[in-house]
Design a protein around this motif. Structure first.
Motif, PDB file in Angstrom:
ATOM      1  N   GLN A  52       0.806  -1.222   0.000  1.00  0.00           N
ATOM      2  CA  GLN A  52       0.000   0.000   0.000  1.00  0.00           C
ATOM      3  C   GLN A  52       0.843   1.277   0.000  1.00  0.00           C
ATOM      4  N   VAL A  53       1.896   1.301   0.793  1.00  0.00           N
ATOM      5  CA  VAL A  53       2.736   2.503   0.851  1.00  0.00           C
ATOM      6  C   VAL A  53       3.480   2.695  -0.469  1.00  0.00           C
ATOM      7  N   THR A  54       3.947   1.610  -1.055  1.00  0.00           N
ATOM      8  CA  THR A  54       4.611   1.707  -2.364  1.00  0.00           C
ATOM      9  C   THR A  54       3.630   2.210  -3.415  1.00  0.00           C
ATOM     10  N   ARG A  55       2.412   1.722  -3.366  1.00  0.00           N
ATOM     11  CA  ARG A  55       1.381   2.198  -4.305  1.00  0.00           C
ATOM     12  C   ARG A  55       1.166   3.697  -4.128  1.00  0.00           C
ATOM     13  N   TYR A  56       1.109   4.152  -2.873  1.00  0.00           N
ATOM     14  CA  TYR A  56       0.963   5.575  -2.608  1.00  0.00           C
ATOM     15  C   TYR A  56       2.125   6.368  -3.223  1.00  0.00           C
ATOM     16  N   PHE A  57       3.356   5.935  -2.963  1.00  0.00           N
ATOM     17  CA  PHE A  57       4.521   6.661  -3.493  1.00  0.00           C
ATOM     18  C   PHE A  57       4.499   6.671  -5.019  1.00  0.00           C
ATOM     19  N   ASP A  58       4.165   5.555  -5.637  1.00  0.00           N
ATOM     20  CA  ASP A  58       4.107   5.485  -7.097  1.00  0.00           C
ATOM     21  C   ASP A  58       3.054   6.431  -7.653  1.00  0.00           C
ATOM     22  N   GLN A  59       1.946   6.579  -6.949  1.00  0.00           N
ATOM     23  CA  GLN A  59       0.834   7.375  -7.442  1.00  0.00           C
ATOM     24  C   GLN A  59       0.967   8.866  -7.130  1.00  0.00           C
ATOM     25  N   TYR A  60       1.491   9.212  -5.951  1.00  0.00           N
ATOM     26  CA  TYR A  60       1.423  10.603  -5.499  1.00  0.00           C
ATOM     27  C   TYR A  60       2.757  11.318  -5.331  1.00  0.00           C
ATOM     28  N   GLN A  61       3.865  10.616  -5.402  1.00  0.00           N
ATOM     29  CA  GLN A  61       5.160  11.264  -5.209  1.00  0.00           C
ATOM     30  C   GLN A  61       5.897  11.370  -6.541  1.00  0.00           C
ATOM     31  N   PRO A  62       6.769  12.380  -6.693  1.00  0.00           N
ATOM     32  CA  PRO A  62       7.572  12.471  -7.919  1.00  0.00           C
ATOM     33  C   PRO A  62       8.427  11.212  -8.078  1.00  0.00           C
ATOM     34  N   ALA A  63       8.799  10.911  -9.302  1.00  0.00           N
ATOM     35  CA  ALA A  63       9.535   9.672  -9.591  1.00  0.00           C
ATOM     36  C   ALA A  63      10.836   9.561  -8.804  1.00  0.00           C
ATOM     37  N   HIS A  64      11.491  10.685  -8.498  1.00  0.00           N
ATOM     38  CA  HIS A  64      12.771  10.628  -7.791  1.00  0.00           C
ATOM     39  C   HIS A  64      12.610  10.426  -6.272  1.00  0.00           C
ATOM     40  N   VAL A  65      11.389  10.484  -5.771  1.00  0.00           N
ATOM     41  CA  VAL A  65      11.126  10.276  -4.348  1.00  0.00           C
ATOM     42  C   VAL A  65      10.526   8.884  -4.192  1.00  0.00           C
ATOM     43  N   GLN A  66      11.113   8.090  -3.321  1.00  0.00           N
ATOM     44  CA  GLN A  66      10.605   6.726  -3.206  1.00  0.00           C
ATOM     45  C   GLN A  66      10.686   6.173  -1.798  1.00  0.00           C
ATOM     46  N   ALA A  67       9.935   5.103  -1.601  1.00  0.00           N
ATOM     47  CA  ALA A  67      10.039   4.322  -0.374  1.00  0.00           C
ATOM     48  C   ALA A  67      11.187   3.346  -0.618  1.00  0.00           C
ATOM     49  N   PHE A  68      12.293   3.550   0.074  1.00  0.00           N
ATOM     50  CA  PHE A  68      13.502   2.754  -0.168  1.00  0.00           C
ATOM     51  C   PHE A  68      13.506   1.418   0.548  1.00  0.00           C
ATOM     52  N   GLY A  69      12.603   1.225   1.505  1.00  0.00           N
ATOM     53  CA  GLY A  69      12.592  -0.067   2.168  1.00  0.00           C
ATOM     54  C   GLY A  69      11.619  -0.140   3.317  1.00  0.00           C
ATOM     55  N   PHE A  70      11.401  -1.377   3.738  1.00  0.00           N
ATOM     56  CA  PHE A  70      10.466  -1.692   4.810  1.00  0.00           C
ATOM     57  C   PHE A  70      11.159  -2.689   5.725  1.00  0.00           C
ATOM     58  N   VAL A  71      11.413  -2.274   6.948  1.00  0.00           N
ATOM     59  CA  VAL A  71      12.209  -3.077   7.885  1.00  0.00           C
ATOM     60  C   VAL A  71      11.287  -3.677   8.937  1.00  0.00           C
ATOM     61  N   PRO A  72      11.355  -4.995   9.143  1.00  0.00           N
ATOM     62  CA  PRO A  72      10.489  -5.617  10.146  1.00  0.00           C
ATOM     63  C   PRO A  72      10.971  -5.343  11.567  1.00  0.00           C
ATOM     64  N   GLN A  73      10.059  -5.574  12.515  1.00  0.00           N
ATOM     65  CA  GLN A  73      10.449  -5.526  13.919  1.00  0.00           C
ATOM     66  C   GLN A  73      11.549  -6.570  14.125  1.00  0.00           C
ATOM     67  N   TYR A  74      12.466  -6.258  14.994  1.00  0.00           N
ATOM     68  CA  TYR A  74      13.553  -7.188  15.286  1.00  0.00           C
ATOM     69  C   TYR A  74      13.690  -7.261  16.801  1.00  0.00           C
ATOM     70  N   PRO A  75      12.912  -8.156  17.443  1.00  0.00           N
ATOM     71  CA  PRO A  75      12.846  -8.192  18.909  1.00  0.00           C
ATOM     72  C   PRO A  75      14.192  -8.394  19.605  1.00  0.00           C
ATOM     73  N   ALA A  76      15.144  -9.023  18.929  1.00  0.00           N
ATOM     74  CA  ALA A  76      16.437  -9.290  19.572  1.00  0.00           C
ATOM     75  C   ALA A  76      17.168  -8.012  19.966  1.00  0.00           C
TER      76      ALA A  76
END
Length: 162
Positions: A52-76
């Motif tokens: 969903q967030v990638t879809r948002y960036f693709d639709q509403y942000q300029p091409a040079h602005v992007q979601a570079f990654g999604f990091v999971p919780q890391y309980p350790a």
């Protein structure tokens, strides 16, 4: 600036838009964002949020602005800092597998090459300057009210604040 956002979709996008609007208003380029501490399962799972967030960036942000990654919780690495340090290399591996680090570096390089230090102005300081005034430069922008900044964020796709 590379913004780091939290988990979820709506709140994460709204926080991104509010912060990005602030930096853009102050002529600070925003490369995009990394979203952090996402759950691996459930409705707000990393995969659902990434989609969903990638879809948002693709639709509403300029091409040079992007979601570079999604990091999971890391309980350790939560809790005891001494214990967390023993997992730092594992977390770095996880981070590298979930974030387009090379893309961040390339975006930063593009921004650096596109801005000329000759056109940048820096504040001058003296020993008796008020430290709060040091941030002001000769290139001042018109001040925007909170309402104007929020309206800019809404136009960029953020939900109105409550």
């Amino acid at each position: 600036v590379l913004l780091v956002g939290g988990s979820g979709v709506g709140g994460a996008v709204d926080a991104y838009n509010l912060n990005a609007t602030y930096f853009q208003h102050n002529q600070v380029p925003v490369l995009g964002a990394i979203f952090n501490k996402l759950s691996l399962d459930g409705f707000y799972s990393l995969e659902n949020c990434r989609e969903q967030v990638t879809r948002y960036f693709d639709q509403y942000q300029p091409a040079h602005v992007q979601a570079f990654g999604f990091v999971p919780q890391y309980p350790a690495i939560a809790g005891d800092p001494q214990k967390a340090m023993s997992y730092v290399y594992e977390f770095i591996q996880l981070f590298q597998s979930r974030v387009n680090v090379m893309g961040v570096c390339e975006a930063a390089k593009r921004v650096q090459l596109s801005s000329s230090t000759a056109t940048m102005t820096f504040p001058t300081t003296s020993a008796d300057d008020n430290p709060h005034k040091r941030l002001k430069s000769g290139n001042s922008l018109p001040k925007k009210s909170r309402q104007e900044i929020e309206q800019g964020a809404i136009l960029a796709g953020a939900a109105p604040s409550a």
